[in-house]
Motif scaffolding. Structure first.
Motif, PDB file in Angstrom:
ATOM      1  N   GLU A 217       3.558   4.115  -1.065  1.00  0.00           N
ATOM      2  CA  GLU A 217       3.895   4.918  -2.302  1.00  0.00           C
ATOM      3  C   GLU A 217       5.369   4.369  -2.754  1.00  0.00           C
ATOM      4  O   GLU A 217       5.271   4.165  -4.292  1.00  0.00           O
ATOM      5  N   HIS A 218       6.177   3.899  -2.323  1.00  0.00           N
ATOM      6  CA  HIS A 218       7.416   3.458  -2.528  1.00  0.00           C
ATOM      7  C   HIS A 218       7.488   1.934  -2.252  1.00  0.00           C
ATOM      8  O   HIS A 218       7.741   1.581  -0.926  1.00  0.00           O
ATOM      9  N   GLN A 219       7.223   1.050  -3.371  1.00  0.00           N
ATOM     10  CA  GLN A 219       7.056  -0.137  -3.047  1.00  0.00           C
ATOM     11  C   GLN A 219       8.493  -0.916  -2.770  1.00  0.00           C
ATOM     12  O   GLN A 219       9.370  -0.680  -3.600  1.00  0.00           O
TER      13      GLN A 219
ATOM     14  N   SER B 225       0.886  -1.316   0.168  1.00  0.00           N
ATOM     15  CA  SER B 225      -0.028   0.053  -0.087  1.00  0.00           C
ATOM     16  C   SER B 225       0.776   1.349  -0.022  1.00  0.00           C
ATOM     17  O   SER B 225       0.486   2.326  -0.108  1.00  0.00           O
TER      18      SER B 225
END
Lengths: 351, 139
Positions: A136-138, A134
């Motif tokens: 923003e930066h996986q 979930s």
């Protein structure tokens, strides 16, 4: 005034009236779909309306988007001020009073959790955070095994979420421990779609699609034509493998391993997590689409079937009369219940 | 002139049935109809795109001229390219970056987006383009 003269003037007047009405959009133009899109609930929400004047369609769409935005403020655990976030923030030992809307939705989800023997859970927020799907930066690698093991040890297989309805009908919720947090992602989007459809209907809209990131519900039709819904190939995003021609009132929700994922050493890590392993569900499926009347219900159902696999998943489906499913395996093999509406266009690409 | 355009009998029957004022009214009606129809026909569509950040309009871009722009999204600047009346978002590459995976778009109502950036680009106008085969894509 003689008869010829009267008929000429009346005909000219009618022609002028019709042209002006068309100009002012008082008459719906044939084959015209009015649509709009917003970024809501972390996805693109599109609403299309057919067969209504532009002004009426736009007003109704704005109200339906406003309903989506309102529900995002109730259901999204990523919004710090949402009701769900507030439940997640309080101590696990206390009962928290919640709205009837959230309580009713939790009731439905808990029933699905029971029927699926725990395969479906709304309590996985800490696990989702561990995996980072979930964020923003996986972080494109799995969490450390020790972290997953610790979560598995803590996570209760029963009563992770305790829901109580008092005599005065008010709802109260308690979460079992720190491994448990509300994440209504697999139910909330469908519920928001249902609510948006209700708003459109209240505004007098009879023909529409509400689509939230590929999960959708249609009402009515496009005149004599049905709404045409393409199903994306799980392994090739620009290829459509089937077309569902839907009309009346029907929802179609899809859970797949191809929307939020990362690949590491040829292993696909996706966002549909199995509470029994704390890892992405691996039952040989790449996509599950479910059709039915209620978007919230089949939203959770498609996730549960994905986690359970073909055999157990189809057994669960039988407990929801009127729901139909199309399951596509990782090898591209489809399994379809008899009344699932779809014209098969081509075999999915096999891995 | 009018006698050349219509047959003699139609001309005389119209002439006898109407006064000068009636004919002027009819002429004005038909001129208005032609004007309204022309307004529809000349409506521009598909040659502009609107850029929104968190659902707020921040720019309207012409697709008539090749160019590139930068939009300040939540994760930093997002590069937007216009070429051959098409538009796309470039530079980011992640499973959640719908914009990057959408590629070029050009049809009326087509959308490209970078969800984590909060940036959505939609090609105008808002009417259906019949060249698109599906009303929605289930995924």
């Amino acid at each position: 005034m003689n008869r010829n003269r009267l008929s000429i003037i009346v005909t000219s007047g009618i022609a002028l009236f019709l042209a002006t009405a068309l100009w002012l959009d008082l008459i719906p133009r044939a084959h015209t779909v009015y649509s709009d899109t917003r970024l809501l609930m972390g996805t693109l929400v599109s609403i299309s309306v057919w067969g209504h004047p532009k002004g009426k369609a736009e007003t109704a769409m704005q109200k339906a988007f406003a309903e989506f935005a309102r529900l995002e403020e109730v259901l999204s655990w990523q919004r710090p001020t949402s009701e769900v976030s507030q439940v997640n923030q309080v101590s696990r030992e206390t009962w928290v009073s919640i709205s009837t809307e959230l309580g009713t939705l939790l009731q439905r989800g808990l029933l699905l959790g029971q029927r699926s023997e725990g395969a479906f859970s709304m309590a996985l927020q800490p696990l989702t955070q561990l995996w980072g799907f979930s964020s923003e930066h996986q972080d494109e690698k799995p969490p450390a095994k020790e972290k997953l093991d610790r979560w598995l040890r803590l996570y209760p297989t029963v009563d992770a979420i305790r829901l109580m309805q008092k005599e005065d009908k008010s709802f109260h919720v308690q979460l079992a421990n720190s491994a448990v947090g509300l994440d209504l992602g697999a139910l909330g989007k469908g519920y928001a779609i249902d609510q948006a459809i209700s708003v459109l209907r209240k505004e007098g809209i009879a023909n529409a699609i509400v689509d939230a990131g590929g999960d959708l519900r249609v009402i009515g039709s496009k005149g004599s034509n049905p709404w045409r819904i393409g199903l994306q190939n799980p392994r090739q995003k620009d290829q459509i493998i089937s077309m569902s021609q839907l009309r009346g009132d029907i929802a179609m929700m899809t859970s797949g391993d191809y929307e939020r994922f990362f690949l590491l050493e040829n292993i696909r890590y996706h966002h549909i997590l199995d509470p029994k392993t704390a890892e992405p569900a691996r039952t040989g499926l790449s996509s599950v689409s479910v059709q039915g009347k209620n978007a919230a219900e089949i939203n959770g159902l498609s996730t549960a079937i994905f986690v359970l696999g073909v055999e157990k998943g189809l057994r669960l489906l039988k407990q929801y009369p009127g729901s139909e499913a199309l399951l596509i395996s990782e090898k591209g093999e489809p399994t379809r219940t008899p009344a699932f509406i779809a014209d098969w266009l081509q075999e999915p690409i096999k891995q | 002139m009018a006698r050349r355009l219509f047959s003699k009998s139609l001309y005389y029957s119209l002439h006898e049935a109407t006064s000068y004022l009636d004919r002027l009214t009819i002429l004005l009606c038909f001129m208005a109809i032609i004007g309204i129809t022309a307004t529809f026909m000349l409506q521009p569509h598909g040659n502009q795109a609107v850029v929104t950040l968190d659902n707020n309009l921040i720019n309207t871009i012409s697709l008539e001229k090749d160019a590139h722009y930068y939009v300040n999204g939540h994760l930093g600047p997002v590069r937007v390219e216009v070429k051959n009346q098409q538009i796309r978002i470039v530079e980011y590459d992640s499973p959640r970056m719908i914009g990057t995976r959408t590629g070029w778009v050009q049809h009326n109502g087509a959308i490209t987006a970078c969800l984590p950036c909060g940036v959505v680009i939609r090609v105008l106008g808002n009417q259906e383009d019949n060249s698109v085969n599906y009303d929605s894509i289930a995924r």
